[in-house]
Design an enzyme around this catalytic site. Structure first.
Site, PDB file in Angstrom:
ATOM      1  NE  ARG A  95      -4.107  -1.805   0.157  1.00 26.35           N
ATOM      2  CZ  ARG A  95      -4.125  -3.080  -0.251  1.00 26.35           C
ATOM      3  NH1 ARG A  95      -3.044  -3.618  -0.807  1.00 26.35           N
ATOM      4  NH2 ARG A  95      -5.203  -3.808  -0.130  1.00 26.35           N
TER       5      ARG A  95
ATOM      6  CB  SER B 297      -8.785  -1.330   4.028  1.00 24.18           C
ATOM      7  OG  SER B 297      -9.096  -2.605   3.523  1.00 24.18           O
TER       8      SER B 297
ATOM      9  CD  GLU C 120      -5.873   1.120   1.809  1.00 23.56           C
ATOM     10  OE1 GLU C 120      -5.748  -0.057   2.125  1.00 23.56           O
ATOM     11  OE2 GLU C 120      -6.734   1.534   0.989  1.00 23.56           O
TER      12      GLU C 120
END
Ligand code: FAD
Ligand code: EPU
Length: 337
Positions: free
Chosen positions: A163, A237, A333
């Protein structure tokens, strides 16, 4: 250049943010012109794709939104088994993956149905079901907003990680990604090893899935647990899955023997943040219109009219609670604007 544009339909949390200035880029050549514009020079800017990984804190964006809307893809080269496909930044990601699956080109099928646009995909090296963008990334073209030049990035210069990429960290805000080239394969072994996926294929009696069946399986699993932003605002997420040292894990396992974990090597383990959040009692929680999804605890949702600050405040409460209960820091995130 437009003024006072409501971004509600441009962010998947569905927040009614008004942008002071807004420009839509339909052709990458327009970027050259844009960077000479005084509004560009004098204002804070945000490059926006599909708005599926951003959380606006305020209801007014005092700056310029640059929305990437240059679409389309083409095969630019073929070498033996490998087909190089270049997609423009404003192309819808999920549409592009479907087109590749339809064409029988392997590599992106596990990344089916991820919202957003092609240009944002390298930003956090999108990943799902055992595959990350970097696995079939070849290169990208970007405009350097400091020098005004076009730069081509190969894989090493993107510094991809879980990520993360150079665009999310060291070079944040510096480049507009205008096109991405993928190295796809005419034939390749499919990746079906991700827990959930393997289980689903087994249960459905699918022994040797083709690329299309695999893509459909990924879509079905995703639809069964992730909320559809058309009906419930969310950005996927909210936090990344934390990576912890074995010493901390051993300590936790004394109390939680069943803690799920994935070994990464070097005495480190990835732990699902969703598990930590669920164990801490937040799954399905709701305060006003800000909440935690009841089928996936890692997804924060806007049930209707939550503000960006309310969603953020909930995220911070969860972060603090997980830190207090497990000694683990959860790193967002989602890009907080
Ligand atoms: P945006 O939200 O518009 O932008 C994200 C960031 O990238 C911002 O900082 C923005 O400034 C920057 N950016 C956007 N375009 C450009 C550009 N052309 N050049 C430079 N910078 C740019 N992500 C995963 O990795 N895996 C998943 O499985 C996943 N599932 C999701 C499920 C749901 C229901 C939702 C809502 C989100 C999910 N996400 C997932 C997150 C999201 O889909 C991805 O991060 C996606 O790549 C974001 O694309 P976007 O175009 O919407 O980016
Ligand atoms: N789990 C719980 N409670 C929940 C949900 C999950 O305890 O409510 C536990 C289970 O043990 C489960 C494990 O967490 O086995 C993993 O869950 P899941 O397979 O749903 O994946 P995730 O780790 O929560 C990650 C990505 C997703 C991606 C999926 C599938 C991150 C931050 N998220 O989620 O990406 O789609 O894997 O590969 O890595 C996103 O980035 O926005 C995103 C949705």
């Amino acid at each position: 250049m437009e003024r006072f544009i409501d971004l509600k339909s441009f962010n998947t949390f569905g927040l009614p943010v008004v942008a002071n200035y807004f420009v839509r880029i339909a052709h990458s050549a327009e970027i050259k012109e844009l960077i000479e514009n005084p509004v560009f020079k004098e204002n804070r800017r945000l490059i926006l794709g599909g708005g599926s990984n951003v959380l606006f804190l305020d209801d007014f964006f005092e700056g310029l939104i640059i929305q990437m809307d240059n679409t389309g893809w083409e095969i630019i080269n073929e070498k033996d088994e490998i087909v190089y496909v270049c997609a423009r930044a404003g192309t819808d990601w999920s549409f592009f993956v479907d087109e590749m699956v339809e064409a029988g080109l392997h590599g992106l099928e596990n990344l089916s149905l991820i919202p957003g646009k092609v240009g944002a995909a390298p930003m956090q090296n999108i990943g799902a079901y055992g595959v990350e963008l970097k696995d079939c990334f070849h290169s990208l073209e970007a405009f350097d907003l400091q020098s005004g030049n076009i730069r081509v990035f190969d894989k090493p210069s993107c510094n991809f990680g879980y990520r993360s990429s150079v665009f999310k960290h060291a070079a944040r805000g510096r480049y507009i990604i205008s096109a991405v080239t993928f190295a796809l394969k005419k034939n390749a072994e499919l990746n079906t090893s991700y827990g959930n996926l393997e289980e689903y294929l087994k249960q459905s009696g699918i022994k040797n899935p083709g690329i299309k069946e695999l893509s459909e399986a990924v879509k079905t699993i995703r639809q069964s647990k992730l909320p559809d932003p058309r009906y419930v605002g969310n950005a996927g997420s909210f936090f990344k899955n934390p990576v912890v040292h074995k010493l901390l894990l051993d300590d936790l396992m004394k109390e939680y023997a069943q803690i799920p974990k994935y070994e990464l090597g070097n005495n480190t383990y990835k732990i699902p943040a969703a598990w930590l959040i669920e164990q801490a009692g937040w799954k399905g929680y709701r305060l006003g219109d800000a909440g935690v999804h009841d089928k996936q605890a890692l997804v924060l949702v806007n049930h209707g009219s939550a503000s960006g600050r309310e969603i953020f405040a909930l995220a911070m409460k969860i972060q603090l609670d997980v830190k207090t209960k497990f000694g683990i820091h959860l790193d967002p995130e989602v890009n907080i604007i």
